[in-house]
Structures are given as structure tokens and as C-alpha cells.
Design an enzyme around this catalytic site. Structure first.
Site, mmCIF file in Angstrom:
data_model
loop_
_atom_site.group_PDB
_atom_site.id
_atom_site.type_symbol
_atom_site.label_atom_id
_atom_site.label_comp_id
_atom_site.label_asym_id
_atom_site.label_seq_id
_atom_site.Cartn_x
_atom_site.Cartn_y
_atom_site.Cartn_z
ATOM 1 N N ARG A 16 0.837 -1.207 0.000
ATOM 2 C CA ARG A 16 0.000 0.000 0.000
ATOM 3 C C ARG A 16 0.878 1.267 0.000
ATOM 4 O O ARG A 16 1.052 1.910 -1.010
ATOM 5 C CB ARG A 16 -0.951 -0.005 1.211
ATOM 6 C CG ARG A 16 -2.141 0.936 1.078
ATOM 7 C CD ARG A 16 -1.858 2.418 1.299
ATOM 8 N NE ARG A 16 -1.266 2.717 2.596
ATOM 9 C CZ ARG A 16 -0.794 3.913 2.924
ATOM 10 N NH1 ARG A 16 -0.827 4.913 2.054
ATOM 11 N NH2 ARG A 16 -0.234 4.118 4.099
ATOM 12 N N ASP A 17 1.466 1.577 1.127
ATOM 13 C CA ASP A 17 2.268 2.802 1.261
ATOM 14 C C ASP A 17 3.392 2.814 0.232
ATOM 15 O O ASP A 17 3.734 3.861 -0.331
ATOM 16 C CB ASP A 17 2.831 2.847 2.693
ATOM 17 C CG ASP A 17 3.373 4.220 3.069
ATOM 18 O OD1 ASP A 17 3.193 5.169 2.282
ATOM 19 O OD2 ASP A 17 3.975 4.333 4.156
ATOM 20 N N HIS A 210 7.320 4.170 12.528
ATOM 21 C CA HIS A 210 7.185 4.162 11.058
ATOM 22 C C HIS A 210 8.183 5.200 10.545
ATOM 23 O O HIS A 210 7.896 6.389 10.509
ATOM 24 C CB HIS A 210 5.741 4.526 10.697
ATOM 25 C CG HIS A 210 5.460 4.583 9.222
ATOM 26 N ND1 HIS A 210 4.619 3.697 8.588
ATOM 27 C CD2 HIS A 210 5.896 5.427 8.259
ATOM 28 C CE1 HIS A 210 4.548 3.990 7.298
ATOM 29 N NE2 HIS A 210 5.312 5.042 7.079
ATOM 30 N N HIS A 212 11.105 6.810 7.897
ATOM 31 C CA HIS A 212 11.537 6.921 6.498
ATOM 32 C C HIS A 212 13.055 7.100 6.448
ATOM 33 O O HIS A 212 13.646 7.722 7.322
ATOM 34 C CB HIS A 212 10.819 8.092 5.815
ATOM 35 C CG HIS A 212 9.428 7.728 5.385
ATOM 36 N ND1 HIS A 212 8.804 8.299 4.305
ATOM 37 C CD2 HIS A 212 8.550 6.837 5.883
ATOM 38 C CE1 HIS A 212 7.590 7.771 4.166
ATOM 39 N NE2 HIS A 212 7.411 6.895 5.109
ATOM 40 N N CYS A 243 12.354 5.210 -4.160
ATOM 41 C CA CYS A 243 13.507 4.687 -4.887
ATOM 42 C C CYS A 243 14.710 5.590 -4.645
ATOM 43 O O CYS A 243 14.646 6.790 -4.869
ATOM 44 C CB CYS A 243 13.207 4.641 -6.378
ATOM 45 S SG CYS A 243 14.653 4.184 -7.332
ATOM 46 N N ASN A 252 10.304 4.779 2.489
ATOM 47 C CA ASN A 252 10.058 3.899 3.619
ATOM 48 C C ASN A 252 11.315 3.072 3.874
ATOM 49 O O ASN A 252 11.992 2.646 2.943
ATOM 50 C CB ASN A 252 8.938 2.905 3.273
ATOM 51 C CG ASN A 252 7.567 3.517 3.357
ATOM 52 O OD1 ASN A 252 7.145 3.953 4.414
ATOM 53 N ND2 ASN A 252 6.885 3.573 2.217
#
Lengths: 310, 310
Positions: A16-17, A210, A212, A243, A252
């Protein structure tokens, strides 16, 4: 500092994310296969899709199909949360068979306004009917808070604001709140300071990190969070969603990087690292590129070398 | 746990450890310019070159020229250590004007045998005339220990072995010992365990961390080392020496990633981060590729976006 957990749960957010933030549109077949492989590698919570308008997020336009097919072939003991921004989304998710949904708020007023066009308070009010309907239907709700350390518009975010939003989500019935360093500006010190404030209001057992990897700090931030007792982390297979080759990658943290860290530290995850590397290589090939994570690249290079030396 | 340092010294190893492991041969002019720019960005210890046989390391065949030109145009207060594997190398370095040299041992017997074709004890014996000659000439000596966590041949390395080698190097007159996770297999737990053992024999003020980012753990390992009181870290501008695009990248941690972490944590370095990003972009262009570090990529992308939005 709390004792470190000896077991950690990974919430896989790649389908999803991750895919939502990739430019390449991935067919439903590939998404279903990705989720199937992730479950086979031992992941027990896999965010499957998002029930938002395809006008806003075309990548998730196949949400009902993907969720339906995943649930039809689902392994037992695996949760497949889906994102539901409002009651309409929740109803569509419920109709497609969802047993777990996720709602998301921001800890930054400006980010909330620019991202979802309403104040933090308004966004939380909008989730209330969702959490109520979910409770009535026996559906679990997970909460996300974004910009828990920094905001692209406001800069540093007051940890007390994060604590308030997290507490509200828990009080509304979320079983867990995932704290998102959306722009990756956090470091071990700022993340621990944020967690300290949140843990005054919400038990650490209900918190997830969560992070990044925009500036390469995600793994260090997970280490810092483990030291505070956090035992749930979101991660995205192959670093999907950011990417590193692309300008402005948001990133992420890669699931395989997190699992490498945890297993190295002697912390159990129930996940098969080699299997993750295989999946990272496979899904990256579907997107026409190399895996984004250092672990995937290093393990794949080592395997290639071993074959050459045979 | 010791208090974290509020100031950290970075030892920049890009021009030597970095360029030595790049396939592209960089001209002396570029090396000299790289070192000049690094000093201008605030770095106060820059490993300039290596006095080894050009038969073994052709990349460093211009060692005397590079060191001579660097010293001729040197900023005051900057150290330019050079690697000297034996007395012959030391004498050449001294003739070229070196005021600081470095010697290197391994904590793994197999690695020592395969890498420098002698036992650990033999390699240490070989350094003794170097450290003695250096002392006589008033030249500072830094020590390196490789494979402090893992070895490609032996797997995990006993922290006591690392402590022994580190202590021997200090007793031979090294002012500092840099502990190298050569294959990047370390994680915060194994790094702290190693440091604990070493700190029983060597004061933490004499230790430096030298971590490779092969599996993306270097920044977390630096955070773990800071928590043990380590206040010196080796790093390589732009991640020189381990291109993440190449298979089997070995990967020194990028200087800009380390400085980003430290400044974010409120730890001073005296180094200009934006300047580092400029240098990372410039030297990467000389090598015909993008910078390897996440910080350089993210900062450059942010700058490009800011220009677009003007």
C-alpha cells in the site's frame, strides 16, 4: 530506558504505502502475488491496499479486487489492514471483506491542511464515525500519525502535539498507533524525545515506529526506539515507495534492512530474511529497477559471487 | 553507559580508503583538489594517500606527489595521515613530508593471512620499527584494526581478540586506534559488545569507530558507539569506496550521513554539511556517477526542487 523487546512485529506496508508512491502502475495480479509471497515469508500484518478515491490515488483503484483475492487465498493468522480515510472508504472496505482498517492523522497543522485539506481536529472528528462503525462491525482499527518529528512546512514538531494526537486515536478505539517520520528528518535523539512525550500518554505496547530512510537515519531510529521499548515497526519490502535512484526519494525503510538489524541484535521477528531478499529482487524487477535496500543489494551480490565461485 | 560526547572528530578517509577501492583511476590533480575542498569544509583530519607498492595498489601510485602538493598548500591545523604498511613505506612517507602515518592490523587471523600474508603477531611485529622510527622523527601514528566484528573467513570475531590487538597498537605508540567493521556485518548490539571488551584495555578517548555501510547499519552503529562514549569516527565523502550501485559494494559510511546524524543529535563536528554535499556531488561526477549517500541524494534533490519552485 526500558528493556529491549526480544520479539518484534513488522507491519509490512509495501503493497500500500510503498506501491502508492511508485510511478509505475502495478497490475492487481502482481499485488496479490506480492502479498502472498510476503505472507509466505512470515509477515503477519500486511497492509494490502487503500480505500480512497481512484481520482486521488489511481495506484489503488483495484482495492476491492486486491483485497478480495488476498482474503480468498489468505494464510491463517495474517492480518491485512487497509487504509480508510473516511466512512465511505470504510464501507467499501467492509464490503470487500476487510477485518482491519487504518486511519491517519497528522501531528502538524500545516501538513494536515495541505495534505487532507482540514485541521487536525477536523480529521480526527472525521475518523470517529469510522472507528464507531468498525467497532460495531468487529473490525480492528490502526491509527497513523504523520510528521511526528518534522514537517515540510513547519519544521520541528512539538512532541506534545504528537502525544495528543496519538492519545486521541487510542481513545477513539485504535488498538495501536503508528508514529510516522514522514519526511525522514528524525534522528535517534529527536525520535527518543518524541517517544518520551508520547509514552507519557500512551502505553509503549500500543506504539509502532514508522520511519523513512530519506536521510539514511531509519535504522538508527529503530535502534533508538527499541531502546525505549517499542516492539512494532512498519517497513516496506525493497524500500518500495522511495527509490533511492530517484530525485527526492521519500523512502520507507526497507523490510529486509529492519529484519537484518533485528536478527543481528538477537531479536526475533518470525520472518525469513532470505525470503524477503527474494521478494525485494522480484518486485523491484517488476518495477524495472534494482532493489533499493542495502541488505538486498549486499545479499544478492554475495549470492552472485558464491555462484561464480562454485 | 558513558555520557554521549558533545563534540565529535571526523577522520575523512575518502581520498585514501575511498579512492583506493574505486575502479576509476583518479588523477593526482583531482585528489589534491578533493583534499583541499575537504579541508575547506572544516575537516581537520584527512587521510591523504597510502605508501604501498603501486604494484599492489595502483590507485595510490602518485602518493608522494599528492602528499607533497597537499602539504605545500595545506590549511593550518589539518592533519593528513597516510597509510604505511612497513618501514619502507614509512621512509617514503617521511621523505614526502608526512607528519602522521597509519598502520593496520586485523583482529582475524585468517583475514590477516589472506590480506597481508602473515599472522596478526607478525604484522604487529612489522609495525614496531615503523612506530619506533615515527617516534624518533616526531611523526604521529594512528592504528587500524580490521574485522573487529566479523570476518569474511571466520565469521564472528571474539571481542577479546580485538581488545588485544588494540591494546598492542596503543602500547606500541599509536595515539588512537580505529576499529574497523570491514565487512559491515556489525549491528548496535555486536558493536557495543566489542567496544565493551576493548574499553577494558584501552581508554575510550583513544578509540575511533570505522564502520562500513554494506548492510545499512553504519549510522546505527555510530549511534550505539556514541552511547559508549566514542567521539571519533572515520567516514568517506560521498561514500567513496563502496558504490551502492555496484554488486558487492563494500561501502565506507558517507561523511555527510555521519555529519547529518551528529548535527541532528546536537553534536558539534566543525564541519559544513552543505559543503560536504557539494563535494560529494563533485567527486561523484568525477567518477561518473551519482553520490552514494542518502543525505547527499536527498539534499541535492531538495535543492533542485527549490530551484524549480523559484
Amino acid at each position: 530506558m526500558t528493556a529491549m523487546p526480544n520479539r518484534v512485529k513488522i507491519v509490512e506496508v509495501g503493497p500500500r504505502d510503498g506501491l502508492q508512491n511508485e510511478k509505475v502502475l502495478v497490475p492487481a495480479d502482481t499485488k496479490v502475488e506480492l502479498i502472498r509471497r510476503l505472507a509466505a515469508a512470515g509477515l503477519r500484518s500486511i497492509e494490502a491496499t487503500s480505500f480512497v478515491s481512484p481520482k486521488w490515488v489511481p495506484q489503488m483503484g483495484d482495492n476491492a479486487e486486491v483485497l478480495g483475492r488476498v482474503l480468498a487465498g489468505s494464510a491463517s493468522g495474517v492480518d491485512y489492514p487497509v487504509l480508510t480515510p473516511n466512512l465511505k472508504g470504510f464501507e467499501a472496505a467492509l464490503a470487500a471483506g476487510a477485518r482491519e482498517v487504518a486511519v491517519f492523522g497528522a501531528a502538524s497543522e500545516s501538513f494536515s491542511q495541505k495534505n487532507i485539506n482540514c485541521s487536525i481536529a477536523e480529521s480526527l472528528a472525521r475518523f470517529r464515525p469510522v472507528t464507531e462503525a468498525a467497532q460495531a462491525a468487529g473490525v480492528r482499527v490502526r491509527g497513523y500519525v504523520s510528521c511526528v518529528v518534522g514537517c515540510p512546512y513547519e519544521g520541528e514538531i512539538d512532541p506534545v502535539k504528537v502525544a495528543e494526537v496519538a492519545e486521541t486515536l487510542i481513545s477513539m478505539g485504535c488498538y495501536e498507533v503508528s508514529l510516522g517520520d514522514t519526511i525522514g528528518s528524525g534522528n535517534p535523539t529527536s525520535v527518543q524525545r518524541m517517544l518520551e512525550a508520547v509514552m507519557k500518554r500512551v502505553a509503549v505496547a500500543r506504539l509502532a515506529g514508522h520511519y523513512h530512510d530519506t536521510y539514511g537515519m531509519a535504522v538508527a531510529n529503530i535502534h533508538a526506539s527499541l531502546q525505549m521499548g517499542v516492539a512494532v515497526f512498519d517497513a516496506s519490502i525493497g524500500g518500495l515507495g522511495g527509490c533511492p535512484y530517484a530525485a527526492g526519494a521519500s523512502g520507507n525503510v526497507a523490510t529486509e534492512d529492519v529484519v537484518w538489524l533485528l536478527h543481528g541484535m538477537g531479536i526475533e521477528t518470525g520472518v525469513d530474511l532470505d525470503g524477503l531478499v527474494d521478494i525485494a529482487a522480484w518486485i523491484s524487477a517488476q518495477l524495472g529497477r534494482e532493489p533499493a535496500s542495502r541488505v538486498a543489494r549486499a545479499v544478492l551480490a554475495k549470492r552472485a559471487k558464491a555462484v561464480l565461485n562454485e
